[in-house]
Design a protein around this motif. Sequence first.
Motif, mmCIF file in Angstrom:
data_model
loop_
_atom_site.group_PDB
_atom_site.id
_atom_site.type_symbol
_atom_site.label_atom_id
_atom_site.label_comp_id
_atom_site.label_asym_id
_atom_site.label_seq_id
_atom_site.Cartn_x
_atom_site.Cartn_y
_atom_site.Cartn_z
ATOM 1 N N GLY A 110 38.817 34.831 17.929
ATOM 2 C CA GLY A 110 39.281 34.369 19.236
ATOM 3 C C GLY A 110 38.410 34.777 20.399
ATOM 4 N N ILE A 111 37.397 35.628 20.167
ATOM 5 C CA ILE A 111 36.516 35.993 21.271
ATOM 6 C C ILE A 111 35.493 34.875 21.493
ATOM 7 N N ARG A 112 34.918 34.850 22.681
ATOM 8 C CA ARG A 112 33.890 33.862 23.039
ATOM 9 C C ARG A 112 32.569 34.262 22.392
ATOM 10 N N VAL A 113 31.905 33.334 21.712
ATOM 11 C CA VAL A 113 30.622 33.614 21.059
ATOM 12 C C VAL A 113 29.591 32.606 21.560
ATOM 13 N N TRP A 114 28.562 33.130 22.232
ATOM 14 C CA TRP A 114 27.478 32.282 22.737
ATOM 15 C C TRP A 114 26.140 32.744 22.187
ATOM 16 N N PHE A 115 25.292 31.779 21.861
ATOM 17 C CA PHE A 115 23.863 31.992 21.710
ATOM 18 C C PHE A 115 23.171 31.337 22.907
ATOM 19 N N TYR A 116 22.145 31.973 23.443
ATOM 20 C CA TYR A 116 21.305 31.289 24.423
ATOM 21 C C TYR A 116 19.847 31.546 24.072
ATOM 22 N N SER A 117 19.004 30.550 24.361
ATOM 23 C CA SER A 117 17.611 30.637 23.936
ATOM 24 C C SER A 117 16.669 30.123 25.006
ATOM 25 N N TYR A 120 18.731 26.534 13.480
ATOM 26 C CA TYR A 120 18.864 26.556 12.021
ATOM 27 C C TYR A 120 19.993 27.495 11.589
ATOM 28 N N SER A 121 20.072 28.659 12.240
ATOM 29 C CA SER A 121 21.111 29.629 11.885
ATOM 30 C C SER A 121 22.502 29.071 12.164
ATOM 31 N N ILE A 122 22.655 28.438 13.323
ATOM 32 C CA ILE A 122 23.950 27.845 13.661
ATOM 33 C C ILE A 122 24.311 26.743 12.663
ATOM 34 N N ASN A 123 23.323 25.946 12.271
ATOM 35 C CA ASN A 123 23.585 24.875 11.300
ATOM 36 C C ASN A 123 24.114 25.429 9.979
ATOM 37 N N MET A 124 23.658 26.637 9.611
ATOM 38 C CA MET A 124 24.114 27.248 8.363
ATOM 39 C C MET A 124 25.591 27.626 8.412
ATOM 40 N N LEU A 125 26.161 27.706 9.606
ATOM 41 C CA LEU A 125 27.580 28.033 9.749
ATOM 42 C C LEU A 125 28.488 26.813 9.536
ATOM 43 N N ASN A 126 27.881 25.616 9.548
ATOM 44 C CA ASN A 126 28.631 24.377 9.288
ATOM 45 C C ASN A 126 29.846 24.223 10.209
ATOM 46 N N LEU A 127 29.599 24.343 11.488
ATOM 47 C CA LEU A 127 30.685 24.263 12.462
ATOM 48 C C LEU A 127 30.874 22.840 12.976
ATOM 49 N N THR A 128 32.087 22.517 13.335
ATOM 50 C CA THR A 128 32.403 21.218 13.922
ATOM 51 C C THR A 128 31.941 21.176 15.366
ATOM 52 N N ILE A 129 31.268 20.111 15.764
ATOM 53 C CA ILE A 129 30.855 19.929 17.159
ATOM 54 C C ILE A 129 32.072 19.494 17.982
ATOM 55 N N TYR A 163 20.019 23.063 28.238
ATOM 56 C CA TYR A 163 20.916 22.158 27.514
ATOM 57 C C TYR A 163 21.990 22.987 26.825
ATOM 58 N N VAL A 164 23.129 22.360 26.588
ATOM 59 C CA VAL A 164 24.244 23.085 25.999
ATOM 60 C C VAL A 164 24.980 22.187 25.016
ATOM 61 N N ILE A 165 25.440 22.786 23.935
ATOM 62 C CA ILE A 165 26.263 22.089 22.959
ATOM 63 C C ILE A 165 27.376 23.032 22.516
ATOM 64 N N GLY A 166 28.562 22.491 22.353
ATOM 65 C CA GLY A 166 29.717 23.300 21.991
ATOM 66 C C GLY A 166 30.177 23.022 20.576
ATOM 67 N N TYR A 167 30.313 24.084 19.787
ATOM 68 C CA TYR A 167 30.853 24.006 18.432
ATOM 69 C C TYR A 167 32.234 24.657 18.416
ATOM 70 N N LYS A 168 32.929 24.517 17.335
ATOM 71 C CA LYS A 168 34.229 25.177 17.215
ATOM 72 C C LYS A 168 34.006 26.685 17.171
ATOM 73 N N GLY A 169 34.361 27.357 18.272
ATOM 74 C CA GLY A 169 34.248 28.806 18.357
ATOM 75 C C GLY A 169 32.912 29.329 18.841
ATOM 76 N N LEU A 170 31.935 28.443 19.081
ATOM 77 C CA LEU A 170 30.583 28.916 19.420
ATOM 78 C C LEU A 170 29.908 27.936 20.366
ATOM 79 N N THR A 171 29.107 28.461 21.281
ATOM 80 C CA THR A 171 28.336 27.648 22.220
ATOM 81 C C THR A 171 26.862 28.023 22.117
ATOM 82 N N LEU A 172 25.989 27.025 22.132
ATOM 83 C CA LEU A 172 24.545 27.238 22.235
ATOM 84 C C LEU A 172 24.069 26.683 23.562
ATOM 85 N N ALA A 173 23.388 27.517 24.342
ATOM 86 C CA ALA A 173 22.782 27.076 25.597
ATOM 87 C C ALA A 173 21.292 27.390 25.560
#
Length: 478
Positions: A393-400, A414-423, A439-449
Motif C-alpha cells: 500500500g505504500i507509494r513506489v516510484w522509480f525515476y530516471s 527492463y526491471s519494471i517489465n519483469m514485474l509484469n504489472l498492469t498499466i 515522461y511518466v507512466i503508471g502501473y498498478k502500485g508503481l510509477t516510472l518518471a
Amino acid sequence: MLLFTALLFSLCHSRSFNEASHLREFMDSPKPLKTTRDALWSLMNSNNRKPTSVYVGSHDELMAADKINALPGQPQGANFDQYAGYVTVDPAKGRALFYYFVEAHEDPTTKPLVLWLNGGPGCSSLGNGAMQELGPFRVNSDGKTLYSNPYAWNNVANVIFLESPAGVGFSYSNTSSDYQTTGDTSTAADSYTFLINWLERFPQYKTRDFFITGESYAGHYIPELASLILKNNAAAKNTVIQLKGIAMGNAYVDGDTNAKAKFDYLWSHALISDSTYKNIQSRCNFASPTADCEEAISSARNEVGEIDGYDIYAPLCNESSRHAKLLSVQQLQPDPCSGMYVNSYMNLAEVQQAFHVSGHLPYHWSSCSEVVDNWHDAPATMLPTIQELLGSGIRVWFYSGDQDSVVAVTSTRYSINMLNLTIESQWKAWYTNDEVGGYVIGYKGLTLATVRGAGHLVPSYQPDRALVMISAFLKGGF
C-alpha cells in the motif's frame, strides 16, 4: 595555488572521489558476493512475529546540541533550521551514523519528512546528495563558500541526509572489523536503528508522513529499509515509522538486467558500433560471463572513449573546465568539478566544527569511503522485495535521468517489465516552465518518471525538473 589545483585533480580521478567507480567495482565483483535476501529477514525474528530488538539511547537535549547556527561561507537569508550530529546505533562497538537535517523553508510543522540515501555502495549522502544535488547549498569553486540552491527539496519537505554505513563520510565505528563485514544486511539494520533513535531526538516528527528517497545503489538500500520498517510496524502492531512511499532514482536493482541494458543504451545512443553491439548480444550471457564476452565488452569500452558515464553529454572535469568556472558568473549549472569543491569544503576544520563532527575520526572525509572496501552481502536482485512492497500500500516510484549510461533508463524499464504489472495510466509527458520535463507512466502500485536531460544525479543535472518531479511524488502524482 598550483599545488592545490594539482591535488584536487588528483582526487577527481581517484577511487574515493568517484561514485561511479564504486558502483562499477560492485557490478564487476564476483557472483558469490551476491547472496540471497534471507539474512535481511532474519533480522525481523519473523517466526516469532516479534519486533526487532533495537538499541534506543537517551536523547535528552541532543536536538538542541545538534542545531547549526550557520555553516562557514553560508549565504545570507537562509530561513530554515539545520541540524547535524551523530546517532549511536551500536554502543558496544562504538558505531555511530552521521546525519545532516534541514527543515522546510516554510511550514515545517506540516510538511512531510524525507530521508535521502546515496548509493555507491559506500558514498556520502552529505557530500553528494546535500552539497551537489538537492540540499539548500552548493559549494563555490573556491572550496570555502556556499551559494543557495533555489530548487532544494526542503522547499517541499523536511530532509534528512544520512551517511551510511559506518565508514562513509563522517560516520564511524570504534570496532575496525565492522568495516570488513559491511553489507546490505548490516546497512539496513543500522539505518533502521538510526531512524528509531533520530525520532526520539526529534519526537515532533514521529507522527509525520515519512518517505525514503535516493539514487543508484540506494536501489538496494531503499527497498530493504522500507521492508524492514513495514515488517517491524506489523510485528509491533503499531505504526512506529509512518512510511508512506519510496522513490528511487536511476536505481541499481537487478544486476544481470542492468548489464544487458547498459549496452542496449550505449548502442541506441550511438556510443558503440553495430558490430561490437552484435558481438555482445551473441557472446554475452551476463549471468555467467565468458572470456569472449569480456573481449566484446572491452571493445565497447574502447569505442565509448573518455566520457562521463553518469551523463553521456556532460563535459569532463579538467583544467579547462575549472578555469572556465573560475571566470564565469556563478550559475546553478552542472559543474564537472563540483566534487572537488565539496571535498575541499568538507575537510576544512571550521566546517567540521560547524557540523559537530567527532574529532576522533581516523580518516579524512571523502565522497566515497576509503575504509568500507569489502561489501559483504547483497541480493542479486531486489525485484522480489519490490514486489512485496507493491502489495503493502505504500507509494513506489522509480525515476530516471535519461542521459545516464551507468544505470540507464533502459535498465529501469527492463526491471519494471519483469514485474509484469498492469498499466493503469498511459505514457505521457509532464511539464515544467512550459517545457517537457520528462515522461511518466503508471502501473498498478508503481510509477516510472523520466527526467529529460538529466544524468545519474538527477537533482544536480536538472534541479528545477527534479523539484517538480519529487513534489509530484510527495503529492501522489503529476
